[in-house]
Design an enzyme around this catalytic site. Structure first.
Site, PDB file in Angstrom:
ATOM      1  N   ASN A 307     -97.209 -14.556  17.258  1.00 33.69           N
ATOM      2  CA  ASN A 307     -96.576 -15.229  16.120  1.00 33.69           C
ATOM      3  C   ASN A 307     -97.514 -16.326  15.609  1.00 33.69           C
ATOM      4  OD1 ASN A 307     -94.710 -15.903  14.198  1.00 33.69           O
ATOM      5  ND2 ASN A 307     -93.078 -16.450  15.622  1.00 33.69           N
ATOM      6  N   HIS A 338     -85.827 -23.115  18.707  1.00 32.51           N
ATOM      7  CA  HIS A 338     -85.223 -21.789  18.864  1.00 32.51           C
ATOM      8  C   HIS A 338     -83.734 -21.845  19.159  1.00 32.51           C
ATOM      9  CE1 HIS A 338     -89.359 -20.199  19.116  1.00 32.51           C
ATOM     10  NE2 HIS A 338     -88.816 -19.030  18.831  1.00 32.51           N
TER      11      HIS A 338
END
Length: 435
Positions: A307, A338
């Site tokens: 990512n 997250h």
């Protein structure tokens, strides 16, 4: 199960696919002189709003409100204060939304709406763009739009100056996914008079489409393998290692396919090209470098490439700002960003320890390994160990719940991170003694 049905099982992919005609239309309209810069901003903003309503329904307001507040803060605060205030507001809002998910899943023990999951994903991406823009303003890379309380310009003028901010925060190619696009790059693309070379753009999109198709084939095959085998609750001994590796492989294939689709949408709209890039401007950073991710024997390199745009954002936002324990701060913030689910907290903190161990292990190995055969054996073993540790971390992060985390920790897969923990303790003690 048909390919179309498999595609529909991923709601975000469905909406990203539906946005492709608008991306191609935008790219075409940019070749017309009559399509002015304000009109381009309005087009990106209008399609972004429509896409948000289609994908999120009434939950779209949870994205519109922080975007509006961020624009107000960006337009009214000076460069020294803008980043601190926007960061505080954006992360507070996102945390409240994640707490709502915690309340639904853990307290009420009810499944959350798919639209709410899409909203949280979009909100996390919005946080990236807001904080990236506020840092650019704070560092002087972007000139702040004048709009403070002492500025008595007409409202229409304020809105005209704030339009690029609105458009950037809600532009549709990056609303539901895709690598982080800086505000400078966004502005350069919107203001560019010409689009991509049509032939080059066509073959670039065809190549990405073939890659996505290949990954989907592999994903279907891996899905059948995982479904046919035992789970973590049923596996025994070394079988749990295979279950962990195969399940993580399915997760990775899903991520790779999704990232390539997001990347293709940005390319279709013209935001993925290097044409027209100004000297010194931040280059385009795709999220999926599959070859490097699957062949590296270093956890630290995997961490930097996984990512990729998010890794660069975290490095800039947290790691480079941290004075004490910047690596631990970065992974702790990543767990916060997250959603702070139990598996995510454990997984990201474990990841931080593994990266620290990786640095010491490979530094020591480079000092002692001289012969080529030994180096080849060492590289093969560390590659396998790296892939198994990453699989372990990925299952912890994706499983999220305490029950799944307990099953993972009690499995034989825990041996691999434990080996790195022991090596970290031994090498760190030896390093301190040597110093």
């Amino acid at each position: 199960m048909g390919w179309l049905q498999l595609f529909f099982l991923q709601p975000i992919s469905l909406y990203q696919g539906a946005a492709f005609p608008f991306a191609l239309l935008f790219s075409y309209l940019c070749t017309l002189d009559s399509f002015s810069t304000p009109a381009r901003h309005l087009f990106l903003l209008a399609v972004g709003g429509a896409l948000a309503l289609a994908a999120m329904g009434s939950f779209a307001v949870l994205v519109f409100i922080p975007a509006l507040c961020a624009v107000v803060l960006l337009s009214s605060l000076g460069p020294p204060q803008v980043h601190a205030w926007t960061f505080f507001f954006q992360m507070s809002w996102q945390t409240l939304c994640h707490l709502g998910l915690h309340y639904t899943e853990y307290y009420l023990q009810e499944p959350s709406s798919t639209r709410f999951y899409i909203t949280l994903s979009s909100l996390m991406l919005l946080t990236q763009r807001v904080t990236s823009l506020s840092l650019d303003i704070c560092e002087g890379k972007v000139e702040a739009a004048p709009g403070g309380t002492r500025n008595r310009s007409p409202l229409s003028e304020h809105l005209h100056k704030a339009l690029p901010y609105f458009s950037y925060l809600l532009f549709f190619p990056a609303l539901l996914g895709g690598p982080l696009c800086s505000f400078q790059r966004f502005q350069a693309r919107v203001q560019r008079t010409s689009s991509l070379c049509p032939r080059y753009s066509f073959w670039a999109l065809v190549w990405r489409g073939l890659q996505i198709l290949g990954l989907e084939c592999l994903r279907v095959a891996m899905r059948r393998v995982v479904s046919a085998g035992a789970g973590l609750a049923d596996c025994r001994h070394l079988q749990c290692v295979y279950v962990t590796w195969s399940t993580a492989g399915l997760f990775k294939l899903t991520y790779y396919s999704r990232w390539l689709l997001d990347d293709s949408l940005l390319w279709a709209a013209g935001f993925g090209s290097e044409f027209g890039q100004n000297p010194g401007q931040e280059g385009y950073t795709p999220d999926a470098n599959i070859w490097t991710l699957e062949t590296t024997h270093r956890i630290s390199l995997f961490t930097r490439k996984w990512n990729h745009s998010t890794a660069r954002w975290l490095r800039r936002l947290v790691f480079q700002q941290g004075r004490a324990w910047p690596l631990l701060q970065t992974f702790a913030f990543s767990a916060w960003w997250h959603g702070l689910h139990p598996g995510q907290v454990f997984g990201f903190l474990c990841w931080a320890v593994m990266v620290e161990a990786d640095y010491l292990i490979h530094t020591s190995a480079n000092l002692f390994i001289r012969s080529w055969p030994v180096w080849l054996i060492y590289r093969t073993l560390t590659w396998a160990h790296t892939q198994l540790i990453i699989a372990y971390i990925m299952l912890a992060v994706e499983a999220r719940s305490l029950s799944s985390l307990r099953l993972l920790c009690n499995s034989y897969s825990s041996v691999f991170p434990m080996v790195y923990c022991i090596l970290l303790f031994v090498l760190a003690k030896r390093k301190n003694k040597f110093n």
